[in-house]
Design an enzyme around this catalytic site. Structure first.
Site, PDB file in Angstrom:
ATOM      1  N   ILE A  93     -61.584  47.844  54.111  1.00 12.91           N
ATOM      2  CA  ILE A  93     -62.999  48.003  54.630  1.00 12.91           C
ATOM      3  C   ILE A  93     -63.236  49.466  54.250  1.00 12.91           C
ATOM      4  O   ILE A  93     -62.519  50.601  54.777  1.00 12.91           O
ATOM      5  CB  ILE A  93     -63.182  47.900  56.034  1.00 12.91           C
ATOM      6  CG1 ILE A  93     -62.933  46.564  56.546  1.00 12.91           C
ATOM      7  CG2 ILE A  93     -64.561  48.428  56.241  1.00 12.91           C
ATOM      8  CD1 ILE A  93     -63.851  45.423  55.939  1.00 12.91           C
ATOM      9  N   HIS A 109     -53.976  40.798  63.043  1.00 16.20           N
ATOM     10  CA  HIS A 109     -52.589  40.943  62.200  1.00 16.20           C
ATOM     11  C   HIS A 109     -51.413  40.353  62.572  1.00 16.20           C
ATOM     12  O   HIS A 109     -51.108  40.373  63.928  1.00 16.20           O
ATOM     13  CB  HIS A 109     -52.532  42.691  61.943  1.00 16.20           C
ATOM     14  CG  HIS A 109     -51.530  42.923  60.893  1.00 16.20           C
ATOM     15  ND1 HIS A 109     -51.799  42.708  59.680  1.00 16.20           N
ATOM     16  CD2 HIS A 109     -49.960  43.146  60.994  1.00 16.20           C
ATOM     17  CE1 HIS A 109     -50.489  42.833  59.020  1.00 16.20           C
ATOM     18  NE2 HIS A 109     -49.490  43.117  59.951  1.00 16.20           N
TER      19      HIS A 109
HETATM   20  C1  GRF Z   1     -53.781  35.230  59.860  1.00 16.53           C
HETATM   21  O1  GRF Z   1     -52.493  35.135  59.998  1.00 16.53           O
HETATM   22  C2  GRF Z   1     -54.338  36.690  60.257  1.00 16.53           C
HETATM   23  O2  GRF Z   1     -53.577  37.216  61.110  1.00 16.53           O
HETATM   24  C3  GRF Z   1     -53.962  37.527  58.755  1.00 16.53           C
HETATM   25  O3  GRF Z   1     -54.366  36.454  57.812  1.00 16.53           O
HETATM   26  C4  GRF Z   1     -54.106  35.160  58.526  1.00 16.53           C
HETATM   27  C5  GRF Z   1     -55.347  34.541  58.029  1.00 16.53           C
HETATM   28  O4  GRF Z   1     -55.271  33.048  58.234  1.00 16.53           O
HETATM   29  N1  GRF Z   1     -54.896  38.624  58.918  1.00 16.53           N
HETATM   30  P1  GRF Z   1     -56.380  32.183  58.324  1.00 16.53           P
HETATM   31  O5  GRF Z   1     -57.202  32.173  56.966  1.00 16.53           O
HETATM   32  O6  GRF Z   1     -57.448  32.431  59.363  1.00 16.53           O
HETATM   33  O7  GRF Z   1     -55.737  30.687  58.326  1.00 16.53           O
END
Ligand code: GRF
Length: 201
Positions: A93, A109
């Protein structure tokens, strides 16, 4: 009711978990917009199915990050969005959005930050041979997964774990943990605002 925009780039299983938690009454919020930087992302289909408006843009069609973020900001302001919820949004961002939504941008994350920031956090953890990893929910700043931590949960790594089994455990946790943490945060923020009002009166 807190108005949010979810930012996502891919599958959108966390977006879905947020929508489902709102529908079941576990999260008092309204997803007013899905912002997506990939025209063919599956998350766009999920939004369509749930009747949620989308702003899907092609970063390359803009002269700069500031240019597309200015347009996103205009959309968000039109809808009176209070919080930006990042759920697999694969971009940093920039200052345009950070300044307008100071302390109002949240990210999830898949590691115990500050360990394993950036892409492929689950693979990074597995290759490092750690015995536990986890999930972090944090405020977003200008760095890569560096903002103030809101909440973390641990996940054990077993010797038999592959990237697929570990990812499945982490995602299953994320889908409960993200909506629950957002609910707590929005609730506290609205209590704080009520409190503020009372002391002024
Ligand atoms: C998740 O593991 C999140 O922690 C990371 O990106 C992934 C997204 O997965 N930032 P989704 O698109 O919500 O299935």
């Amino acid at each position: 009711m807190t108005s949010i925009a979810v930012f996502a780039s891919g599958n959108g299983s966390n977006f879905q978990a947020i929508i489902d938690a709102i529908q079941s009454g576990d999260l008092a919020a309204e997803v007013k917009l899905l912002v997506c930087d990939k025209q063919d992302a599956f998350v766009l289909k999920r939004a369509k199915q749930s009747g949620i408006d989308t702003f899907a843009f092609q970063p390359k069609a803009y002269a700069s990050k500031a240019a597309f973020e200015r347009q996103i900001a205009a959309e968000l302001e039109k809808l009176k969005i209070e919080y930006l919820v990042l759920a697999g949004y694969m971009r940093l961002i920039g200052p345009t959005l950070l300044e307008r939504f100071s302390n109002k941008i949240i990210n999830i994350h898949p590691s115990l930050l500050p360990a394993f920031p950036g892409i492929d956090a689950i693979g990074q953890a597995l290759r490092a041979g750690v015995e536990e990893t986890g999930v972090t929910i944090h405020f977003v700043d200008e760095g890569m997964d560096t903002g103030p931590i809101i909440a973390q949960k641990r996940v054990k790594v077993c010797s038999k774990d592959t990237e697929e089994t570990l990812a499945a455990k982490i995602h299953e946790l994320e889908h409960r943990f993200y909506p629950a943490t957002l609910q707590q945060l929005f609730h506290q923020a609205s209590e704080g605002a009520e409190h503020g009002k009372k002391s002024v009166n």
